[in-house]
Write an enzyme that holds these catalytic residues in place. Sequence first.
Site, mmCIF file in Angstrom:
data_model
loop_
_atom_site.group_PDB
_atom_site.id
_atom_site.type_symbol
_atom_site.label_atom_id
_atom_site.label_comp_id
_atom_site.label_asym_id
_atom_site.label_seq_id
_atom_site.Cartn_x
_atom_site.Cartn_y
_atom_site.Cartn_z
ATOM 1 N N VAL A 43 0.735 -1.342 -0.153
ATOM 2 C CA VAL A 43 -0.140 0.026 -0.253
ATOM 3 C C VAL A 43 0.812 1.250 0.109
ATOM 4 O O VAL A 43 0.253 2.443 -0.163
ATOM 5 C CB VAL A 43 -1.010 -0.001 1.269
ATOM 6 N N GLY A 44 2.211 1.214 -0.044
ATOM 7 C CA GLY A 44 2.940 2.306 0.173
ATOM 8 C C GLY A 44 4.366 1.872 -0.017
ATOM 9 O O GLY A 44 4.789 0.760 0.252
ATOM 10 N N SER A 45 5.184 2.856 -0.725
ATOM 11 C CA SER A 45 6.736 2.429 -1.165
ATOM 12 C C SER A 45 7.321 3.518 -1.191
ATOM 13 O O SER A 45 7.101 4.621 -1.927
ATOM 14 C CB SER A 45 6.604 1.616 -2.279
ATOM 15 N N ALA B 154 11.781 4.983 -0.904
ATOM 16 C CA ALA B 154 13.434 4.705 -0.692
ATOM 17 C C ALA B 154 13.987 3.981 0.613
ATOM 18 O O ALA B 154 15.016 3.041 0.471
ATOM 19 C CB ALA B 154 14.153 5.925 -0.836
ATOM 20 N N LYS C 100 5.392 -2.808 8.109
ATOM 21 C CA LYS C 100 6.175 -1.561 7.514
ATOM 22 C C LYS C 100 7.727 -2.166 7.446
ATOM 23 O O LYS C 100 8.285 -2.537 8.502
ATOM 24 C CB LYS C 100 6.115 -0.358 8.378
ATOM 25 N N ASP D 185 8.564 15.370 11.864
ATOM 26 C CA ASP D 185 8.121 15.249 10.313
ATOM 27 C C ASP D 185 6.699 15.387 10.578
ATOM 28 O O ASP D 185 5.840 14.490 9.706
ATOM 29 C CB ASP D 185 8.459 14.094 9.731
#
Length: 461
Positions: free
Chosen positions: A27-29, A31, A50, A140
């Site tokens: 669902v996410g990628s 570096a 994750k 962040d």
Amino acid sequence: MDPPPAKSWSIHTRPEIIQKYQILERVGSGAYSDVYRARRLSDDAVVALKEVHDYQSAFREIEALQILRNSPNIVVLHEYFWREDEDAVLVLEFLRTDLASLIADAKKRNEIAVGELKRWMLQILSGVDSCHRNMIVHRDLKPSNLLIGDDGVLKLADFGQARILMEPGYVGSNENPLNGAESIQPPEATPPTESSYQERHTVQEQEYGTMSKEEEYLRVLDEVKAKDSDKETNVCDGDASCLATCTTSDVDVDDPFKSSYSYEAEEVGDDNRHGCLTSCVGTRWFKCPELLYGSTNYGLEVDLWSLGCIFAELFTLEPLFPGSADIDQLSRIISVLGNLTEEVWPGCAKLPDYRIISFNRVENPIGLEASLRNRSPEEVSLVERLVCYDPSSRATAMELLQDKYFSEEPHPVPVCELHVPLTKTVQDEDSPCGMSSDSDFDDFGPATFTTTSAGFSIQFS
């Protein structure tokens, strides 16, 4: 002698994981990490796996989430897997969408009701307050790192850039918890008192006598690999919602730890032994002036500036300072708040890049009120108390939780009545990474370079 076997970077080949979880989809990628939706075989619960390819990011996220494990507005870490020759895999609760998607959805409808706004803001403040009570600076904060569940509960996530700011007298354990598959146990942590929190002092991380587990490990690693410590690159992590910026190349094959790590810029060189902070963190649109001017001496207040930018975006459904480069980011801030001077922030001239970068004097700054069109004076005041130059003047999350704005009508709606978008909107592709480069000057426009006794000065038109 045969070369060492190639390290597997695929979560699908990890027997200790696939024995417990069925991996459904990625669902996410980015570096430095990949995120998968998975099903826990023992009870069919949906979780997020994750896979973090960066040692420091993984360590920081695990350590922070262990401390914050009982906080209702912090994403839950169920367990983690970490072998000597493999990447860390964090098993997190799965939250389907985020605040960036909510803002994009609200923009189509052209509003977020004030009662809903207040509930979202209270949940964000609760999560930030939990971090700051435990002296954890997230570094962040942005809408895509504020995840939302189907039930309307918002939770802070992505602690890969977080740092734990130690109080004097705190002694970290030298035990390394990051070997093998572990279930999470609550650590022994003593949160600061309310009075010490409200003083808003910048707390420096301590030296050998008060090292955390991470710093002790990195001290040893630095001594072994000092010859590689001058390598440094800047990489943006894209859409995985887990930035690990300003990293160096991998350790060579002779590394006695038999693994491949990335180091944040703050951890290289002699300063590594003192746990120094770095200005190369965060995402540009939510990055405070002290970081943009290169400060490495900061505290929890950097999160408070980001918080103000998030609130402003909730109010207007547009980013407050959408800079295209770090210099442009500073220019946009100055055009709204006015020039940064000793009068508005005593001591600002000591910022590392203050005398290197300068702008033409802004005679008539736009002001936050004009930037927050059609918002109430109370809402403008909330943002003004966060988006201000002097870090010591920024209101804490604890203070804002008690603000009368949240007790006045319209009252915050119950969490169960919040509108949650059906799908997640990809936002990070166009969102700038929190890093500086020489190309920033080219992006901004004409500049005048002047030689000074300290080196040179850059004047932007």
